[in-house]
Every structure is written in C-alpha cells, then in structure tokens.
Design an enzyme around this catalytic site. Structure first.
Site, PDB file in Angstrom:
ATOM      1  N   ASP A 262       0.864  -1.174   0.000  1.00 45.43           N
ATOM      2  CA  ASP A 262       0.000   0.000   0.000  1.00 45.43           C
ATOM      3  C   ASP A 262       0.909   1.236   0.000  1.00 45.43           C
ATOM      4  O   ASP A 262       2.136   1.153   0.113  1.00 45.43           O
ATOM      5  CB  ASP A 262      -0.954  -0.034   1.208  1.00 45.43           C
TER       6      ASP A 262
HETATM    7  C1  GLC Z   1      -4.427   4.225  -0.247  1.00 44.23           C
HETATM    8  C2  GLC Z   1      -5.297   3.065   0.228  1.00 44.23           C
HETATM    9  C3  GLC Z   1      -5.398   1.949  -0.776  1.00 44.23           C
HETATM   10  C4  GLC Z   1      -5.298   2.516  -2.180  1.00 44.23           C
HETATM   11  C5  GLC Z   1      -3.889   3.047  -2.345  1.00 44.23           C
HETATM   12  C6  GLC Z   1      -3.678   3.700  -3.714  1.00 44.23           C
HETATM   13  O1  GLC Z   1      -3.702   4.732   0.840  1.00 44.23           O
HETATM   14  O2  GLC Z   1      -4.979   2.495   1.487  1.00 44.23           O
HETATM   15  O3  GLC Z   1      -6.628   1.263  -0.540  1.00 44.23           O
HETATM   16  O4  GLC Z   1      -5.555   1.509  -3.140  1.00 44.23           O
HETATM   17  O5  GLC Z   1      -3.535   3.963  -1.328  1.00 44.23           O
HETATM   18  O6  GLC Z   1      -4.428   4.855  -3.801  1.00 44.23           O
END
Ligand code: GLC
Length: 713
Positions: A262
């Site tokens: 993430d």
């Molecule tokens: C965010 C979220 C995740 C998302 C990623 C890309 O912080 O936790 O669910 O897909 O970053 O935006």
C-alpha cells in the site's frame, strides 16, 4: 519478440536489464490526477524516461496515459507501463459504495457492476484497479467498512469472487479486462479501537475463521495482484511479513501473481519501528515477498546497492521483476503497448451503464423500519424534502469515486422532482446548525402533507482516514429531526452513510427508516423509485447496526461463552446499560410486504459423512401483490473441539412470490458447510449435533436439529 515464447522473451529481456532497471520495474509512482496518499512522485517523467518506473497510479484517460506510455517506450529498454487506479465502485459511472451494494446479496449484479467498471477503466487507459477490498470488519468506527462487504466471511468470500471475475473476465488480454488487486492483505479491518492504521492483534484461529476466507477466495478465483495492508501482524508489518506473504499466501494458498505494497508502506516500516533505514525496509520487504513498492521509492533507491553488496540475493530481485513482466505480457502490453490509449475519449456514462447503476442503487437500499406501512408514499401528496444531504450530488456518490463526475449524479431532490411535487429545505449543515435554514425547514414541513428527512454522513466522513468514535448522526442533524418531528407531520427518515450508524434514538422516533448508504450516479432516481413504491426495497444488511458504539466490535457470529446471556442471571455475559444484540442485525431488511414462515425441516435427523442434508422452510406472501424476500440459512455446531459461533451464514436464496403464494425453499448442507479450521487450521468437519436455521435475518430464524454421524456411524 516475434515468434518468441513468453518465457524466452521475458528471460531474454531480464538478461538485458541493469539492476537499476530491475529496481525500476518494481517502482510504482503516482501521477497528480488524484491524491490518495501523503507523498507525491516528483520527477515522474524523468524516472519513466530513465526506465526507473514500472507502473503509475492516479493517471487515466487515453491522452494522459499515452503521453507517459510513449516516454516509457522511448526509455532504454522500452518496457511499457501498467496504469492503476482506485476504481472501488465504478470508474466514470458510479454505483453504490461496496458496503451498500453488498446488501443486495445479488452476486450476479455485483459481478456485472465490476465488469462495467473494468470496461470503463480499460477504455480510459487503465490496466489495473485497486479492488476488490475484501477486508472483513466487525467495527463500524473504522471508516473503511464503506469499501468492503461487511462482517461475514462466507458472504464476503462469494462477493470477492464475483468482483475478481467481473474485473478480470476470462482473459487479461481482453481489451475490457483489468487486473484485480485483492486488498488489504491482511486483517486491516480489525484495527484496535476501530482507528484506521492502528495495530491489529489477532489469534491465528480468528484469522482463519473470520478474516482470511475472502482473501483466499479471491486468490482462488485467479486475482493477479495483492496489496499489503498498513498494519502489523504478530508484530511484523504486513509489507515485511514473510510468514504472511511467502509462507502462507504463496506457499500454502498457491498465489501466482504479484504483491504491491500500500501507499509508502515500505518506508513506513521506520514508523513501525521495525526498520531503521530505507535500506533495511527495502530489504525486509523484498525478502518477505513484496514485488512492487507503491510510491515510497525505497526499492529504487536502495535495492541496487543492496544487490551489489550481496545483502540481497539477485535471484530475489529477478523473481519479483519476472512476475511483473509476466503480467505485462499477459495484458498484451509487449504486443501493443498503446492499445488502451490510442483512441479518443470514450463516452462513459451511457444509458446502459446508468441503467445498471440504477439497478444497483435500487437493490442496495435497506428498509430498516416501516411501522404502519407509511412507506411507500403517494406521489400525489405535497412532499417536504428536508436535510443537508437532500440536494447533494457529490455525497450521493460517496467515498472513492475514481473518475466519477458529480454533475452527472442524481441527488434525492433530482429524483423526487421528476415524479412528485416537492418543497426542499436544507435545514442545517452536515455538522453545523443554522437558525435560518432551520426556520425554512420547519416552515416547509408545516406546509407539507408528509416530510422525507435525508440525514447522514457526507462523503468525507467515511472511507480512508475517517474513523469516528461517535457513529450517531451529527448533533445538528438530530436537532433538525427533533424540530421536524415537533411539527407533528408524518415523517420518513432516509439515512445515508458509509458505515452502520447508531440510530437508537431515531428508531424510537420515526415510524419508517430507509438506509440508502451512498448510492452512486443514479442514487436520487433509485431513491425516489423506492420511496414512492415504483420499486420495493430488497436489501439485507451485511453488517449489523449497533444500539451503542459501546458494544463495538460486535458480530452476529459471536460465540456462546461460558456464561451465555441470560436476562435474569447476574453472572452471565451482558451489559448493565445496553442489550447485547444489534439494533438492526446482520441479514435484516424489510420490504413492502409481509411473509409467513413455516417450520424448518430437515431431510433426515442423521447426516452421514459425504451425504448432504436438505433443510427446508415454507414461506408465504401474505400481501396482495408480488413480493421479494432473501431467505438465509445459518448453522451452529453445538459441540466441537474448539468454540464455534452461535450461528454462521451458510446459504441464501432470493425468491419472488405472487400475492398469497406459498413456496417451500430448500437448502443443501454438505460436510464442507459444517467445516471449521481444525488444530492445523485445515478445514475439519466433526461428527456431532448441529442446528440449522432459516429466516429473513440472523435474528429471526426457525430451527431444526440434526446429527452428523461419525464415519463408522
Ligand atoms: C491508499 C489506500 C489503498 C489505495 C492506495 C492507492 O492509501 O490504502 O486502498 O488503493 O492507497 O491509492
């Protein structure tokens, strides 16, 4: 490439890559068309030109993706980029937030919505969606319950499969297919205190029993990517947890795809306190099994030196790069890298797509209460539509709306005005009172025949980084409700939110409450259809609404404990100041009809191993018009080698009955349905006594007992 096999092509390419270019393939950077995290990717184009970027998120449209893809094709090795985006409940045409859509219990509809999102995303230059989010949660304080499918692992697993298949279709090279991304692996939905990003501490048994099944089902359905969660597991951050990513996900579950962290989760291991430097974090993460680093750039900046120094084995880097390159091959990117970005913008919110979004919105609403059958309303009354969400198109879309366009959305007011005579008054702000607005609202109510009050959370009050310790309606909205009720006018409450709310006071005041979540582009139109009876509500809650936030976390799947609840026994498991059960339980949802349930019966009293048992119940539609109901089947294992829940969902069927029609609905129960994680956490079905239950919600069931005999029985 001509004539080369995939394996030969990829290994030949890998052989030409410098260690910097290999680290570049594992470097996921963000564009600026959307912001989904704290850090931004500076010099994005320079990194792409140098071959130091393998994928980009938050960039879409044919023009924007083509501009960057052409830079990548001009880099020394010309390896194409993958473009990803948070398409969580639609891309251009937005359907209900996932928690809302899960309340349809309609797997075909959910799959069709994912397919539509895939087609709209692919037409906009995208290859990869960061969905399905399959985190189970038992705590509505956590704002990201909005993105998931509620509290039940068995239903959550089926919804996860429907979404993966909808996104990926039968062939990734299909121009309308996109890579699914199962997130957030793992256990992200159980943070302490319901506070986003907080620590998760959980037994392996609870992981296996409650939280793992939807991830596992999505992997078994062929999901090609997995995203690691922000939280730690057994004290090790998910993005550096080798047991989780290599031993379990790849080793035991057989995951063949690739793992992305993430947002900046690699360098956040320094915050967790398990890495002192970016180099430590990058090494730990790659060795744990992570393939791609989202936005932290630790892989790019640290892995070349770590490999050159021997601190990281080059084979580990090779394996990660090959997994990414293989996906690019399967997407057809080496064959035609501009396939998804060499056309003019596509008109997305077509009539067909809006029609599907409207169907999804209709089926996501849950009728929580309807005393005296005040709903549906007549269109021939003077309606006062009041509340801070009544005319909001943006809040009807909800959180995570990707490229959704609020100007295309229908607010409740848009929907009501198309079919009835409506006076609108805002009444108050989302979180702030206003005397003038209140006076207008009281006046509008006084002059109307009936009031529809639309209250709830705006789109920023749920989703990521939006946990709440108080999950009631904001104070000013409850004040507005009191004033409207004091006018004495008949009043229906419509609530909107991204989470179960604490509606105990509202339940005591309003004869009818319809929960509308955030319904998407067609939400206002669908809401009007249900309020005025052109469609009946069919939704069933996939996450219980508590009586009090003090009950949280809570689940209908609770265990009996050694001192089960007993209202008259002091020394039993209960509160001094609240009941144990939910105000509106898992599986609850009314419609514009009444049903009678006959006794639940079983095809036999002894179930032999390997032989299914049939559980049946007769249901009668007592009303003078056709009506639809979703019956649920639950089971309980009365005595097992480990504690088992009081009930667990193991089946559901939606049926439509004509006026007065009766039907016997039957469910098959197999050994697998009675299984639970054994001592080795593998599925185990034991002999013994069981109870099967059938009914319209987890709290309203008929029961039948049966015995599963031992092998030699
Ligand atoms: C965010 C979220 C995740 C998302 C990623 C890309 O912080 O936790 O669910 O897909 O970053 O935006």
């Amino acid at each position: 490439m001509a004539g080369m096999s995939k394996d030969a092509f990829l290994h030949e390419l890998l052989g030409r890559m410098s260690v910097e270019e290999m680290a570049g393939q594992l470097n996921l950077l963000t564009g600026a068309m959307d912001a989904t995290g704290m850090k931004h990717s500076d010099d994005l184009e320079a990194k792409i030109r140098a071959g130091h970027c393998g994928a980009v998120l938050n960039v879409y449209t044919p023009a924007a993706t083509r501009a960057l893809q052409e830079l990548a094709l001009a880099s020394p090795l010309g390896i194409p980029l993958i473009f990803g985006y948070d398409v969580i409940h639609g891309h251009r045409t937005i359907y209900p937030i996932p928690l809302g859509l899960s309340c349809s219990w309609n797997l075909d509809l959910i799959g069709r919505c994912a397919r539509m999102a895939a087609a709209e995303s692919a037409a906009d230059g995208l290859h990869w969606v960061y969905s399905p989010m399959v985190d189970i949660s038992q705590d509505p304080r956590w704002g990201r319950v909005a993105e998931g499918a509620g509290e039940d692992p068995w239903l959550g697993a089926q919804i996860a499969v429907a979404m993966v298949r909808g996104y990926q279709g039968n062939d990734l090279a299909d121009p309308t297919s996109v890579l699914a991304c199962v997130k957030h692996f793992a256990l992200y939905g159980a943070p302490m205190g319901g506070r986003d990003y907080h620590t998760v501490d959980m037994s392996r048994r609870e992981m296996e029993d409650t939280y793992f099944p939807p991830y596992r089902a999505a992997i078994d359905a062929g999901a090609r990517t997995v995203m690691t969660a922000f939280n730690d597991i057994d004290g090790i951050p998910a993005s550096a947890n080798r047991w989780l990513l290599t031993e379990l996900l790849r080793g035991q579950w057989g995951f063949q795809g690739w793992i992305v962290t993430d947002y900046t989760a690699v360098t956040e291991m320094k915050n967790h306190g398990t890495a002192a430097t970016d180099a430590d974090a990058a090494r730990q993460s790659l060795e744990a099994g992570v393939d791609m680093d989202m936005v932290s750039e630790a892989f790019l900046s640290e892995l070349p030196a770590l490999v050159k120094s021997g601190a990281v084995r080059e084979e580990q880097l090779d394996a990660a790069v090959l997994r990414v390159l293989e996906t690019k091959w399967d997407l057809g990117l080496f064959r035609d890298p501009l396939a998804r970005c060499n056309h003019e913008p596509v008109i997305h919110s077509t009539a067909e797509n809006r029609s599907l979004a409207r169907e999804a919105a209709r089926e996501s609403m849950v009728l929580l209460k309807n005393e005296g059958e005040i709903l549906p309303l007549s269109k021939h009354q003077n309606i006062a539509l009041i509340g801070p969400l009544a005319d909001s198109r943006r809040d009807m879309l909800g959180c995570w709306i990707a490229a959704g366009d609020e100007s295309l959305a229908a607010s409740p007011l848009d929907g009501f005005r198309e079919v009835a005579t409506v006076v609108h008054a805002q009444g108050c702000g989302i979180s702030e009172a206003n005397e003038d607005l209140l006076a207008d609202a009281i006046r509008a109510a006084t002059q109307a025949d009936v009031v529809v009050l639309v209250l709830g959370e705006n789109w920023q009050m749920n989703g990521e980084a939006a946990s709440r310790t108080d999950i009631r309606l904001p104070q000013c909205q409850r004040e507005l409700a009191k004033h409207i009720l004091q006018t004495g006018k008949p009043c229906v409450l419509v609530t909107m939110s991204g989470r179960p709310l604490e509606l105990t006071w509202e339940n005591s005041q309003f004869p009818a409450i319809l929960h509308a979540w955030a319904l998407g582009t067609e939400g206002g139109h669908a809401l009007a259809e249900v309020i005025f009876g052109d469609a009946a509500p069919v939704g069933k809650l996939t996450m219980g609404f508590p009586r009090s936030v003090g009950q949280l976390p809570m689940t209908y799947r609770e265990k009996p404990t050694g001192r089960p609840f007993n209202a008259t026994e002091k020394y039993s498991s209960k509160y001094l100041d609240a009941p144990n059960d939910a105000l509106y339980p898992f599986g609850h949802g009314l419609t514009y009809a009444a049903f009678d349930y006959g006794p639940v019966t079983a095809s036999c009293t002894e179930m032999k191993p390997g032989e299914p048992i049939t559980v049946s119940a007769e249901i009668t539609n007592r009303t003078g018009h056709p009506a639809t109901e979703t019956l649920q089947l639950y089971v309980r294992d009365l005595v097992a080698s480990v504690t088992r829940p009081l009930k667990e969902l193991r089946g559901f069927q939606r049926i439509t009955l004509d006026a007065g029609e009766s039907k016997v609905v039957s469910f098959q129960l197999t050994d697998a349905d009675l299984a639970f994680p054994g001592p080795d956490y593998q599925p185990l079905t034991e002999p013994g006594d069981f109870v099967a239950m059938v009914g319209p919600s987890s709290a309203s069931v008929g029961c039948v007992r049966f015995t599963r005999t031992a092998i030699n029985g």
